[in-house]
Design a protein around this motif. Structure first.
Motif, PDB file in Angstrom:
ATOM      1  N   UNK A  72      44.352  51.562  45.859  1.00  0.00           N
ATOM      2  CA  UNK A  72      44.432  52.826  45.450  1.00  0.00           C
ATOM      3  C   UNK A  72      43.505  53.471  44.583  1.00  0.00           C
ATOM      4  N   UNK A  73      42.407  52.556  44.203  1.00  0.00           N
ATOM      5  CA  UNK A  73      41.268  52.806  43.073  1.00  0.00           C
ATOM      6  C   UNK A  73      39.893  52.746  44.103  1.00  0.00           C
ATOM      7  N   UNK A  74      39.287  53.905  43.869  1.00  0.00           N
ATOM      8  CA  UNK A  74      37.868  53.706  44.494  1.00  0.00           C
ATOM      9  C   UNK A  74      36.835  52.933  43.583  1.00  0.00           C
ATOM     10  N   UNK A  75      36.341  52.325  44.371  1.00  0.00           N
ATOM     11  CA  UNK A  75      35.256  51.018  43.648  1.00  0.00           C
ATOM     12  C   UNK A  75      34.074  51.135  44.433  1.00  0.00           C
ATOM     13  N   UNK A  76      33.049  50.698  43.688  1.00  0.00           N
ATOM     14  CA  UNK A  76      31.671  49.991  44.292  1.00  0.00           C
ATOM     15  C   UNK A  76      31.840  48.846  44.753  1.00  0.00           C
ATOM     16  N   UNK A  77      31.584  48.785  46.023  1.00  0.00           N
ATOM     17  CA  UNK A  77      31.814  47.140  46.848  1.00  0.00           C
ATOM     18  C   UNK A  77      30.357  46.625  47.121  1.00  0.00           C
ATOM     19  N   UNK A 128      36.885  39.666  43.126  1.00  0.00           N
ATOM     20  CA  UNK A 128      35.781  38.909  43.355  1.00  0.00           C
ATOM     21  C   UNK A 128      36.320  37.625  44.261  1.00  0.00           C
ATOM     22  N   UNK A 129      35.696  37.908  45.436  1.00  0.00           N
ATOM     23  CA  UNK A 129      36.089  36.811  46.659  1.00  0.00           C
ATOM     24  C   UNK A 129      34.754  35.940  46.953  1.00  0.00           C
ATOM     25  N   UNK A 130      34.982  34.622  46.746  1.00  0.00           N
ATOM     26  CA  UNK A 130      33.719  33.881  46.896  1.00  0.00           C
ATOM     27  C   UNK A 130      34.288  32.772  47.979  1.00  0.00           C
ATOM     28  N   UNK A 170      33.867  44.030  43.724  1.00  0.00           N
ATOM     29  CA  UNK A 170      34.460  45.498  43.587  1.00  0.00           C
ATOM     30  C   UNK A 170      34.485  45.611  42.210  1.00  0.00           C
ATOM     31  N   UNK A 171      33.797  46.730  41.741  1.00  0.00           N
ATOM     32  CA  UNK A 171      33.450  47.159  40.469  1.00  0.00           C
ATOM     33  C   UNK A 171      34.117  48.577  40.425  1.00  0.00           C
ATOM     34  N   UNK A 172      35.079  49.033  39.201  1.00  0.00           N
ATOM     35  CA  UNK A 172      35.584  50.271  39.233  1.00  0.00           C
ATOM     36  C   UNK A 172      34.386  51.232  38.492  1.00  0.00           C
ATOM     37  N   UNK A 173      34.876  52.369  38.298  1.00  0.00           N
ATOM     38  CA  UNK A 173      34.193  53.661  37.712  1.00  0.00           C
ATOM     39  C   UNK A 173      33.482  53.124  35.964  1.00  0.00           C
ATOM     40  N   UNK A 174      34.275  52.070  35.456  1.00  0.00           N
ATOM     41  CA  UNK A 174      33.906  51.698  34.146  1.00  0.00           C
ATOM     42  C   UNK A 174      33.089  50.367  34.206  1.00  0.00           C
TER      43      UNK A 174
END
Length: 298
Positions: A182-187, A243-245, A233-237
């Motif tokens: 439910x949160x927009x992220x930079x992937x 993190x998946x490795x 995946x990083x949020x707006x902050x």
């Protein structure tokens, strides 16, 4: 002393994995609408050094979070849940490790690990103490073997460390913007070179592998260009959300038995939430050297 050795090994693996952790947004105000989120979310970065710097500053401000981690190795699945404070020498963690139904409660505080002992543990170790301690400056063999490694791993478990490793041992291959939980992220899709990251970690810890172990690693990996695909995946902050490795290729290259699946998924929640972690009372903590003597070194 099989029990303490096993607990120490599991805890070390968990702490090392925390260096690849991520986190989710702090609770509080209602989540903005997707259009609002997009306006708050900056464009993905292509420079891992800049990305690491931004994430490090964000983590330093938030300082704490809750932890959720799952590792899959072949048919075996382990989970870690807890909370942590990322503050260098003052870092603290409280974790529950669940391995094949066996749960272990672990604290890291005051530069030492404290393992909570169950009834079976107390019987095997011949102690009535509630905890056993492995310290960075401990004089018993297990503390001397693992204490400093654990201490360094915890102190450097800031989630932004993943990005620092990427800047030195890997690269960003692709980035986009997606919704996660439910949160927009930079992937980001990242490729980490195994040989480089092993050398980097060994150099940072300051404890080289035995010559025969290093030789085996070199022989197994030579000419194969093995990588660890990682998703971030990083949020707006600029705080990690997930993190998946996937270390399956590395495990297979090293000749591990089974299907070679080796994957870790880490999430954090409640960035910046209050975390209260204190050491157990001294009279509830057993001296590891004395416990080993009583247990007969088993």
């Amino acid at each position: 002393m099989k029990r303490v050795t096993t607990l120490a090994a599991v805890a070390t693996a968990a702490v090392l994995a925390l260096s690849a952790c991520g986190g989710e947004k702090q609770p509080g105000a209602a989540a903005p609408a997707p259009s609002e989120q997009k306006s708050l979310l900056s464009a993905p970065l292509g420079d891992p050094i800049q990305l690491a710097a931004l994430t490090r500053e964000s983590t330093k401000k938030a300082k704490s979070s809750k932890i959720s981690m799952e590792t899959v190795a072949g048919a075996e699945k382990n989970t870690v849940t807890g909370q942590g404070v990322y503050d260098g020498d003052n870092s603290k963690f409280s974790m529950t490790l669940d391995s094949e139904g066996k749960k272990v409660d672990v604290l890291w505080v005051d530069n030492a690990f404290f393992f909570k002992l169950g009834a079976d543990d107390k019987a095997e170790l011949k102690t009535d103490k509630a905890y056993v301690k492995i310290a960075a400056d401990g004089q018993d063999p297990i503390s001397q073997l693992l204490g400093k490694l654990m201490s360094k791993a915890v102190k450097e478990s800031d989630p932004s460390r993943t990005l620092e490793q990427v800047s030195k041992a890997g690269k960003i291959t692709k980035s986009d913007q997606v919704e996660l939980n439910g949160e927009l992220t930079n992937h980001y899709l990242i490729e980490i070179e195994v040989e480089k990251v092993i050398a980097l970690i060994v150099g940072e810890v300051g404890v080289p592998f035995p010559a025969d172990v290093q030789q085996k690693i070199d022989e197994k990996l030579k000419g194969k260009n093995v990588t660890i695909p990682t998703e971030l995946w990083l949020n707006a902050d600029q705080l990690p959300v997930q993190v998946v490795s996937d270390a399956s290729a590395f495990v297979k290259a090293m000749g591990a038995p089974g299907d070679g699946v080796a994957k870790t998924t880490v999430k954090y929640t409640d960035w910046g939430s209050p975390v209260n972690i204190t050491a157990p009372p001294a009279d509830q903590v057993g001296d590891l050297t004395e416990i080993m003597k009583k247990a007969g070194g088993q």
